[in-house]
Motif scaffolding. Sequence first.
Motif, PDB file in Angstrom:
ATOM      1  N   TYR A 219       0.824  -1.211   0.000  1.00  0.00           N
ATOM      2  CA  TYR A 219       0.000   0.000   0.000  1.00  0.00           C
ATOM      3  C   TYR A 219       0.860   1.264   0.000  1.00  0.00           C
ATOM      4  O   TYR A 219       0.591   2.214  -0.728  1.00  0.00           O
ATOM      5  CB  TYR A 219      -0.944  -0.007   1.208  1.00  0.00           C
ATOM      6  CG  TYR A 219      -1.846   1.199   1.258  1.00  0.00           C
ATOM      7  CD1 TYR A 219      -2.985   1.266   0.459  1.00  0.00           C
ATOM      8  CD2 TYR A 219      -1.563   2.276   2.088  1.00  0.00           C
ATOM      9  CE1 TYR A 219      -3.811   2.380   0.486  1.00  0.00           C
ATOM     10  CE2 TYR A 219      -2.383   3.382   2.125  1.00  0.00           C
ATOM     11  CZ  TYR A 219      -3.507   3.429   1.325  1.00  0.00           C
ATOM     12  OH  TYR A 219      -4.322   4.538   1.346  1.00  0.00           O
ATOM     13  N   ASN A 220       1.912   1.274   0.804  1.00  0.00           N
ATOM     14  CA  ASN A 220       2.751   2.472   0.921  1.00  0.00           C
ATOM     15  C   ASN A 220       3.734   2.639  -0.237  1.00  0.00           C
ATOM     16  O   ASN A 220       3.997   3.767  -0.657  1.00  0.00           O
ATOM     17  CB  ASN A 220       3.534   2.451   2.240  1.00  0.00           C
ATOM     18  CG  ASN A 220       2.633   2.614   3.438  1.00  0.00           C
ATOM     19  OD1 ASN A 220       1.609   3.270   3.384  1.00  0.00           O
ATOM     20  ND2 ASN A 220       3.016   1.998   4.545  1.00  0.00           N
TER      21      ASN A 220
ATOM     22  N   GLY B 186       5.933  -1.085 -13.202  1.00  0.00           N
ATOM     23  CA  GLY B 186       6.186  -0.859 -14.619  1.00  0.00           C
ATOM     24  C   GLY B 186       5.062  -1.344 -15.519  1.00  0.00           C
ATOM     25  O   GLY B 186       4.952  -0.913 -16.667  1.00  0.00           O
ATOM     26  N   LEU B 187       4.221  -2.233 -15.013  1.00  0.00           N
ATOM     27  CA  LEU B 187       3.070  -2.721 -15.782  1.00  0.00           C
ATOM     28  C   LEU B 187       1.893  -1.765 -15.725  1.00  0.00           C
ATOM     29  O   LEU B 187       0.930  -1.917 -16.456  1.00  0.00           O
ATOM     30  CB  LEU B 187       2.606  -4.078 -15.243  1.00  0.00           C
ATOM     31  CG  LEU B 187       3.568  -5.237 -15.361  1.00  0.00           C
ATOM     32  CD1 LEU B 187       3.015  -6.451 -14.626  1.00  0.00           C
ATOM     33  CD2 LEU B 187       3.802  -5.565 -16.820  1.00  0.00           C
ATOM     34  N   GLY B 188       1.968  -0.808 -14.829  1.00  0.00           N
ATOM     35  CA  GLY B 188       0.864   0.125 -14.664  1.00  0.00           C
ATOM     36  C   GLY B 188      -0.093  -0.260 -13.549  1.00  0.00           C
ATOM     37  O   GLY B 188      -1.189   0.283 -13.466  1.00  0.00           O
ATOM     38  N   LEU B 189       0.297  -1.192 -12.679  1.00  0.00           N
ATOM     39  CA  LEU B 189      -0.600  -1.604 -11.596  1.00  0.00           C
ATOM     40  C   LEU B 189      -0.785  -0.501 -10.561  1.00  0.00           C
ATOM     41  O   LEU B 189      -1.855  -0.365  -9.999  1.00  0.00           O
ATOM     42  CB  LEU B 189      -0.075  -2.861 -10.906  1.00  0.00           C
ATOM     43  CG  LEU B 189      -0.068  -4.129 -11.738  1.00  0.00           C
ATOM     44  CD1 LEU B 189       0.442  -5.297 -10.919  1.00  0.00           C
ATOM     45  CD2 LEU B 189      -1.441  -4.440 -12.271  1.00  0.00           C
ATOM     46  N   GLN B 190       0.267   0.254 -10.274  1.00  0.00           N
ATOM     47  CA  GLN B 190       0.182   1.386  -9.344  1.00  0.00           C
ATOM     48  C   GLN B 190      -0.605   1.030  -8.084  1.00  0.00           C
ATOM     49  O   GLN B 190      -1.677   1.561  -7.838  1.00  0.00           O
ATOM     50  CB  GLN B 190      -0.435   2.603 -10.052  1.00  0.00           C
ATOM     51  CG  GLN B 190       0.221   2.988 -11.352  1.00  0.00           C
ATOM     52  CD  GLN B 190       1.709   3.264 -11.239  1.00  0.00           C
ATOM     53  OE1 GLN B 190       2.207   3.581 -10.170  1.00  0.00           O
ATOM     54  NE2 GLN B 190       2.433   3.116 -12.326  1.00  0.00           N
ATOM     55  N   MET B 191      -0.055   0.134  -7.285  1.00  0.00           N
ATOM     56  CA  MET B 191      -0.724  -0.302  -6.059  1.00  0.00           C
ATOM     57  C   MET B 191      -0.597   0.696  -4.915  1.00  0.00           C
ATOM     58  O   MET B 191      -1.405   0.659  -3.991  1.00  0.00           O
ATOM     59  CB  MET B 191      -0.156  -1.643  -5.610  1.00  0.00           C
ATOM     60  CG  MET B 191      -0.615  -2.802  -6.451  1.00  0.00           C
ATOM     61  SD  MET B 191      -0.134  -4.357  -5.689  1.00  0.00           S
ATOM     62  CE  MET B 191       0.964  -4.971  -6.919  1.00  0.00           C
ATOM     63  N   ALA B 192       0.402   1.552  -4.951  1.00  0.00           N
ATOM     64  CA  ALA B 192       0.605   2.490  -3.847  1.00  0.00           C
ATOM     65  C   ALA B 192      -0.635   3.349  -3.647  1.00  0.00           C
ATOM     66  O   ALA B 192      -1.214   3.870  -4.601  1.00  0.00           O
ATOM     67  CB  ALA B 192       1.821   3.373  -4.126  1.00  0.00           C
ATOM     68  N   ASP B 193      -1.069   3.448  -2.397  1.00  0.00           N
ATOM     69  CA  ASP B 193      -2.248   4.228  -2.011  1.00  0.00           C
ATOM     70  C   ASP B 193      -3.549   3.729  -2.637  1.00  0.00           C
ATOM     71  O   ASP B 193      -4.516   4.468  -2.723  1.00  0.00           O
ATOM     72  CB  ASP B 193      -2.057   5.715  -2.343  1.00  0.00           C
ATOM     73  CG  ASP B 193      -0.887   6.315  -1.591  1.00  0.00           C
ATOM     74  OD1 ASP B 193      -0.698   5.970  -0.404  1.00  0.00           O
ATOM     75  OD2 ASP B 193      -0.152   7.120  -2.186  1.00  0.00           O
ATOM     76  N   ARG B 194      -3.562   2.457  -3.085  1.00  0.00           N
ATOM     77  CA  ARG B 194      -4.774   1.874  -3.686  1.00  0.00           C
ATOM     78  C   ARG B 194      -5.085   0.549  -3.001  1.00  0.00           C
ATOM     79  O   ARG B 194      -4.630  -0.504  -3.412  1.00  0.00           O
ATOM     80  CB  ARG B 194      -4.575   1.646  -5.189  1.00  0.00           C
ATOM     81  CG  ARG B 194      -4.434   2.889  -6.047  1.00  0.00           C
ATOM     82  CD  ARG B 194      -5.749   3.624  -6.247  1.00  0.00           C
ATOM     83  NE  ARG B 194      -6.833   2.787  -6.723  1.00  0.00           N
ATOM     84  CZ  ARG B 194      -7.150   2.639  -8.010  1.00  0.00           C
ATOM     85  NH1 ARG B 194      -6.469   3.244  -8.941  1.00  0.00           N
ATOM     86  NH2 ARG B 194      -8.159   1.871  -8.344  1.00  0.00           N
ATOM     87  N   GLN B 195      -5.857   0.617  -1.920  1.00  0.00           N
ATOM     88  CA  GLN B 195      -6.198  -0.582  -1.161  1.00  0.00           C
ATOM     89  C   GLN B 195      -6.899  -1.611  -2.037  1.00  0.00           C
ATOM     90  O   GLN B 195      -6.662  -2.814  -1.907  1.00  0.00           O
ATOM     91  CB  GLN B 195      -7.082  -0.201   0.025  1.00  0.00           C
ATOM     92  CG  GLN B 195      -7.362  -1.341   0.959  1.00  0.00           C
ATOM     93  CD  GLN B 195      -8.098  -0.901   2.219  1.00  0.00           C
ATOM     94  OE1 GLN B 195      -8.352   0.270   2.411  1.00  0.00           O
ATOM     95  NE2 GLN B 195      -8.419  -1.849   3.061  1.00  0.00           N
ATOM     96  N   ASP B 196      -7.744  -1.168  -2.955  1.00  0.00           N
ATOM     97  CA  ASP B 196      -8.460  -2.092  -3.831  1.00  0.00           C
ATOM     98  C   ASP B 196      -7.497  -2.881  -4.712  1.00  0.00           C
ATOM     99  O   ASP B 196      -7.635  -4.092  -4.871  1.00  0.00           O
ATOM    100  CB  ASP B 196      -9.485  -1.350  -4.688  1.00  0.00           C
ATOM    101  CG  ASP B 196      -8.871  -0.267  -5.566  1.00  0.00           C
ATOM    102  OD1 ASP B 196      -7.832   0.324  -5.185  1.00  0.00           O
ATOM    103  OD2 ASP B 196      -9.436   0.019  -6.641  1.00  0.00           O
TER     104      ASP B 196
ATOM    105  N   SER C  71      -5.487  -5.460  -2.691  1.00  0.00           N
ATOM    106  CA  SER C  71      -6.328  -6.626  -2.402  1.00  0.00           C
ATOM    107  C   SER C  71      -6.524  -7.517  -3.624  1.00  0.00           C
ATOM    108  O   SER C  71      -6.552  -8.738  -3.509  1.00  0.00           O
ATOM    109  CB  SER C  71      -7.690  -6.171  -1.878  1.00  0.00           C
ATOM    110  OG  SER C  71      -7.536  -5.513  -0.646  1.00  0.00           O
ATOM    111  N   GLU C  72      -6.662  -6.926  -4.820  1.00  0.00           N
ATOM    112  CA  GLU C  72      -6.898  -7.688  -6.039  1.00  0.00           C
ATOM    113  C   GLU C  72      -5.649  -8.393  -6.554  1.00  0.00           C
ATOM    114  O   GLU C  72      -5.740  -9.507  -7.058  1.00  0.00           O
ATOM    115  CB  GLU C  72      -7.424  -6.783  -7.154  1.00  0.00           C
ATOM    116  CG  GLU C  72      -8.839  -6.333  -6.966  1.00  0.00           C
ATOM    117  CD  GLU C  72      -9.305  -5.416  -8.085  1.00  0.00           C
ATOM    118  OE1 GLU C  72      -8.508  -5.100  -8.997  1.00  0.00           O
ATOM    119  OE2 GLU C  72     -10.467  -5.006  -8.054  1.00  0.00           O
TER     120      GLU C  72
END
Length: 96
Positions: free
Chosen positions: A13-14, A22-32, A35-36
């Motif tokens: 998350y942080n 690099g794939l564009g997942l951009q998980m930072a600050d995105r809880q959804d 989780s996915e």
Amino acid sequence: MVCSLCKTFEQFYNEGCDNCNGLGLQMADRQDRVSEYTSPYFEGMISMMQPEQSWVAKYQAIPKQGVYAMEVTGTMPADAVEWLKNKNVQPQAKPA
């Protein structure tokens, strides 16, 4: 479940994923997205220091230094799997 990098939920998350941003997942600050695209269920761990010199890294598709799961279990939503397939990325988790 995309690259098998081991981090806590809070670290994903942080910081996001060191390999998948690099794939564009951009998980930072995105809880959804955390989780996915991640799973807390895995077996075994590999600590990789020099992936370019390691047959284990080649066999496990480990691109960078870090701690990785040997096997991940989990299921991603169908739209997430389709999005990854459109980017020519195969999820590395076995179904739950």
